[in-house]
Design an enzyme around this catalytic site. Structure first.
Site, PDB file in Angstrom:
ATOM      1  CG  ASP A 721      -2.072   0.913   1.119  1.00 56.95           C
ATOM      2  OD1 ASP A 721      -2.400   1.494   0.005  1.00 56.95           O
ATOM      3  OD2 ASP A 721      -2.819   1.206   1.883  1.00 56.95           O
ATOM      4  CD  GLU A 759      -1.198   4.803  -5.046  1.00 57.26           C
ATOM      5  OE1 GLU A 759      -0.809   3.649  -4.726  1.00 57.26           O
ATOM      6  OE2 GLU A 759      -1.677   5.973  -4.921  1.00 57.26           O
ATOM      7  CG  HIS A 924      -3.253   1.904   5.690  1.00 55.94           C
ATOM      8  ND1 HIS A 924      -3.431   2.757   4.691  1.00 55.94           N
ATOM      9  CD2 HIS A 924      -3.946   2.075   6.813  1.00 55.94           C
ATOM     10  CE1 HIS A 924      -4.128   3.807   5.299  1.00 55.94           C
ATOM     11  NE2 HIS A 924      -4.375   3.531   6.538  1.00 55.94           N
TER      12      HIS A 924
END
EC number: 3.1.26.-
Length: 949
Positions: A721, A759, A924
């Site tokens: 993530d 990203e 995360h």
């Protein structure tokens, strides 16, 4: 407002150099694209198109053509060429006009000041080589050079060409339409994605089936001879021939869609009004489309936007809201606008209208009211407080229902100042709002709010303008920070926002009834041969088998509610680490709480298999950051061995928390636990809280709480993530977590920092090679199968993951001799609009955890499924979308679905299932800690522990 001291006035105002005139505003009724053609010599970023309306289009032009339009045209021309001016128009945007056939109207914008120095460079277009503006667009224009193009990294990956190769010869006066051939779309074959494990269940979806009356939609190519470069002029000429094309058209300047079939070639004639030149218009049929074709979706969505406007719903952002049905929370001075987020999607089940229930929270206080309150509270630091409170906030102007971000406050301007209109005349802000909106401005000495639009919102051929707003007419959106800390207020608000499945169904039913009862709305749909079902779509899903939870001495089924908190706090963990050498640091006023917590941890450790010794206690004189830092350094550098450091802090203090974590995760690596004294202040809850703290400490020391049966052998599961912190402008952080044992209960983690807002990950090799080496140390062999769960990827980035990230992962295997494992890559999407409703009992209820659907609503291009793995206590059940972008391990749909569900049981911070697989959640948490507080990679000494929980 203090009449003796106007707080808003600053130094004298000087008239700005440039002014954007206010003009009538309409919403652009078409998708906005990004991939466009730029002439040679024009900068890829910040370049502006010529001001004239030509075929060459600016990147900011929201009316560019979808590349998919020409992909389906079947044009065969010479290789490696370039269009001249007036050639076919390319891009991603679509359809500035629909059934009206009119060109775009001028928008009514906010009064705005243009910067004195233009940020764009205007250059005349020519016939030379065109370059490609790369970005998120999935279909970039192919390079014209025959040389191998340079492949950039990041989101703008250059994929193989999807457009016809263009000729570099001068463009002929007439388009070679003789080479166009009529073709039909190829038939679609469904992918093998249906599983069979589990018990069937009846489900409702927030999808409305779209049916068709027409057999086909016909695509035509329109050629103007001689070439007509002005786009609006082309619209006008086509509008003059509605007797031939019919009243319902979708025309973008060169591609025409009709629901009726014309002759294969139609020749018309128009007169150019500017010079009387006769223009020959040739309409050539190029393709016969199924009504549910992907090429039809853009203007079907435009049709639905028109339907919502007919129903008097207000467009705010991308969603439609109904202010007339708003709920007023008077005690909190809030309004809740109900609304709909709707779009048309083509799925495995056909064409559907997906409608999600959404809400917009509007505060009753204007920005001016908030300024007055701040002035009364702190008149000396008024401007600083206003800037601190307002900059970065989102406001809405109710006269046009548009939202803006406040980027700055113009203290030296007021509504009495003037700006230039398009005709050169001067007008004050007071007169502007009175003339255009009938609004009388009451506060004449208020400053103005400044908003800087993003580059992609810039009008065609114009530099970026600065939008100026009146605080009196701007209202804050979102939940106030003070209200977020009020439990009762948030409870009252969530009752209005988190609707039950039954309330969801009622809201969707009301929308369908409004459409059915509106003759204009029905007529708008029927013009294209569309009509909607009268209720939401019903289908059949499955409930996966309940998993067995394994502790050290016991195994038990998870239960229907999928919660095993009672068992894990009463029985020994799967693997425990005794807490022998640890320290506790606390301020002097928290000494009593520290002693109580220490005693409680010693008492409760026995039942869960953890022996807890008495800690080395360090009492601080105060709770300053420097005091904590000095004591921690002294303790960790002086002590021979410290397993764990526990710090008690008073209140929520990010600065202190960050300082402690930096010391313990980067400079002096040791697992740490930071506890807010407010959490342990209630004696009646201390035991249960201490149990949770001790279980979390066991994870941080390398212990294992529970496990599930994993039938796959020699497998590594990876979670990835990315965390972004745009407010600070810091680098993005990749969190990488991989399993290193056969039962997926031991984890290895790494962190990689990236460029801002990047990203797609560029440093996977470092992480994966290190994880494989650690796996080999533990198991004395490398994994035969690797399953990757990639979180935080949108639909538009799936091809980039497939073509860019996966090859990076595969290059890692070359580090090891004769190693080529089988691989599965699954993208995890949490932000989905699909809702599931259980209809087994005849009522609309939340589906049970473990509910899966792998048909009807799934993507036609990928093997995917929706899984509802968690228990929902309030609101609707929102599943998680899993998309398999690679599968060389030959795992079937049942294997993928059940493995994913098993991993949702493995997050040790919660004795139950969660929305995503545990490695994704771990990644995360790791990325958030590193990006928000550490701003540095954690020490390698902590990589084999879950220190970030």
């Amino acid at each position: 407002m203090d009449p003796t001291r106007p707080p808003f006035r600053g130094s004298p105002f000087h008239t700005p150099l440039g002014v954007r005139p206010p003009v009538l505003e309409t919403k652009e009724e078409g998708p906005h694209g990004r991939a466009v053609l730029l002439p040679r010599g024009r900068a890829l970023l910040g370049a502006s198109a010529p001001s004239s309306d030509t075929t060459q289009r600016d990147p900011s032009d929201s009316r560019n053509v979808l590349p998919a339009l020409f992909r389906g045209m079947g044009i065969e021309t010479k290789p490696s060429g370039i269009p001249g001016r007036g050639g076919p128009v390319f891009g991603r945007g679509f359809l500035s006009t629909m059934s009206s056939g009119d060109g775009p109207d001028q928008p009514l914008s906010e009064p705005s000041i243009r910067p004195s120095l233009s940020t764009r460079v205007q250059q005349a277009s020519d016939f030379s080589t065109e370059r490609v503006a790369l970005g998120r667009a999935r279909f970039p224009i192919p390079p014209v050079s025959m040389e191998k193009p340079h492949v950039p990294t990041g989101r703008g990956l250059l994929f193989p060409s999807v457009l016809p190769t263009l000729t570099s010869d001068p463009v002929p006066k007439e388009s070679p339409i003789a080479t166009l051939q009529i073709e039909k779309e190829e038939k679609w074959e469904p992918l093998p994605k249906k599983g069979s494990k589990g018990s069937p269940c009846q489900l409702g979806l927030n999808l409305i089936k779209i049916n068709f009356q027409n057999e086909a939609v016909y695509q035509y190519h329109v050629t103007f001879t001689p070439i007509v470069e002005c786009r609006s002029m082309r619209f006008g000429m086509m509008k003059d021939h509605r007797s031939v094309t019919g009243p319902v058209t979708a025309f973008d300047g060169s591609i025409l869609y009709l629901p009726v079939k014309l002759a294969q070639t139609v020749e018309l004639e128009s007169e150019r009004r500017t010079d009387g030149q006769k223009i020959k218009i040739t309409i050539q049929m190029t393709k016969i489309l199924d009504p549910s074709s992907d090429l039809c979706l853009p203007f079907y969505n435009v049709v639905m936007r028109r339907v919502f406007k007919i129903l008097d719903l207000k467009l705010v952002g991308r969603n439609f809201y109904d202010p007339a049905s708003s709920t007023v929370l008077q005690q909190y001075r809030l309004q809740v606008w109900p609304g709909y987020a709707a779009n048309i999607r083509k799925t495995d089940g056909g064409l559907f209208l997906l409608v999600d229930i959404t809400h917009k929270i509007i505060r009753s206080d204007s920005v001016l009211d908030i300024m007055n309150i701040l002035y009364q509270q702190s008149p000396e630091n008024f401007q600083d407080e206003v800037t601190k409170q307002l900059v970065g906030s989102i406001v809405i102007t109710r006269y046009n229902n548009r939202t803006y971000r406040i980027d700055d406050i113009e203290w030296n301007m007021s509504p009495k100042d003037s700006f230039s209109m398009s005709d050169g005349s001067k007008i004050s802000f007071i007169d502007y709002y009175s003339k255009n909106y009938g609004i009388t401005v009451k506060e004449l000495d208020q400053p103005l709010l400044l908003h800087r639009p993003s580059e992609r919102k810039a009008p065609k051929g114009k530099a970026l303008d600065i939008v100026l707003l009146l605080p009196e007419l701007a209202f804050m959106t979102g939940i106030p920070e003070k209200m977020r800390k009020d439990f009762r207020a948030m409870k009252d608000l969530t009752q209005q926002i988190h609707l039950s499945p039954k309330q969801h169904h009622i809201s969707l039913g009301k929308l369908l009834k409004r459409i059915e009862s509106s003759a204009d709305a029905k007529n708008e749909l029927q013009r294209w041969g569309l009509f909607l079902d009268t209720d939401i779509h019903m289908t059949t899903g499955r409930i996966l088998p309940i998993e067995k939870i394994n502790l050290r001495n016991n195994s038990f089924p998870a239960g229907e509610d999928l919660n095993w908190n009672r068992e894990v706090t009463r029985e020994a963990c799967r693997s425990s680490v005794h807490l022998l050498y640890w320290a506790m640091i606390y301020p002097k006023r928290a000494s009593a709480q520290a002693q109580e917590l220490s005693s409680m941890l010693e008492r409760i450790g026995g039942p869960i298999g953890i022996r807890v010794n008495h800690p080395n206690c360090v009492e601080l004189r105060d709770d300053r950051v420097e005091t904590y830092a000095r004591s921690i350094k002294s303790l960790l550098e002086g002590e021979g061995k410290v397993q764990l450091l526990v710090c008690l802090i008073s209140g929520t203090r990010d600065d202190l928390y960050g300082a402690i974590k930096k010391l313990c995760c980067v400079q002096n690596p040791v697992p740490s636990q930071v506890i807010n004294t407010r959490t342990i202040s209630q004696p009646q809850k201390l035991r249960s809280i201490a149990q949770k703290i001790l279980l979390q400490i066991n994870c941080k020391l390398g212990g294992e709480l529970w496990g599930v049966d994993i039938p796959l052998k020699s497998v590594m599961v990876i979670g990835m993530d990315v965390y972004h912190d745009p407010s600070r402008g810091m680098r993005s952080v990749l969190g990488f977590v991989a399993s290193i044992n056969s039962c997926l209960t031991a984890w290895y983690s790494r962190v990689v920092f990236q460029l801002p807002n990047q990203e797609i990950m560029d440093s996977l090799k470092l992480c994966l090679v290190a994880a494989l080496q650690k796996f080999f140390e533990v198991n004395h062999s490398l994994p035969e199968k690797i399953v990757v769960y990639r979180d935080g990827v949108s639909d538009g980035q799936l091809n980039t993951v497939e073509n860019y990230e996966i090859p990076q992962l595969q290059t890692c295997f070359q580090t090891f001799d004769n190693y080529n494992p089988r691989m599965v890559v699954i993208v995890v999407q949490k932000r989905v609009s699909t809702n599931l409703y259980s209809t087994a009992t005849g009522q609309f209820l939340t589906p049970q955890p473990g509910t899966v659907i792998d048909h009807t609503v799934t993507n036609r291009k990928w093997i995917d499924f929706f899984l509802m793995s968690h228990h929902v206590r309030q609101g609707c059940g929102i599943p998680t979308h899993y998309i398999c972008v690679m599968n060389t391990a030959n795992l079937g749909p049942d294997h993928l679905q059940r493995l994913t569900f098993k991993l949702c049981h493995m997050y040790w911070n919660w004795p139950g299932t969660i929305r995503v697989p545990a490695p994704c959640k771990y990644a995360h948490k790791l990325a958030f800690l590193s990006g928000q507080f550490l701003h540095h990679e954690p020490s390698i000494k902590l990589c084999d522990k879950l220190f970030f929980l």
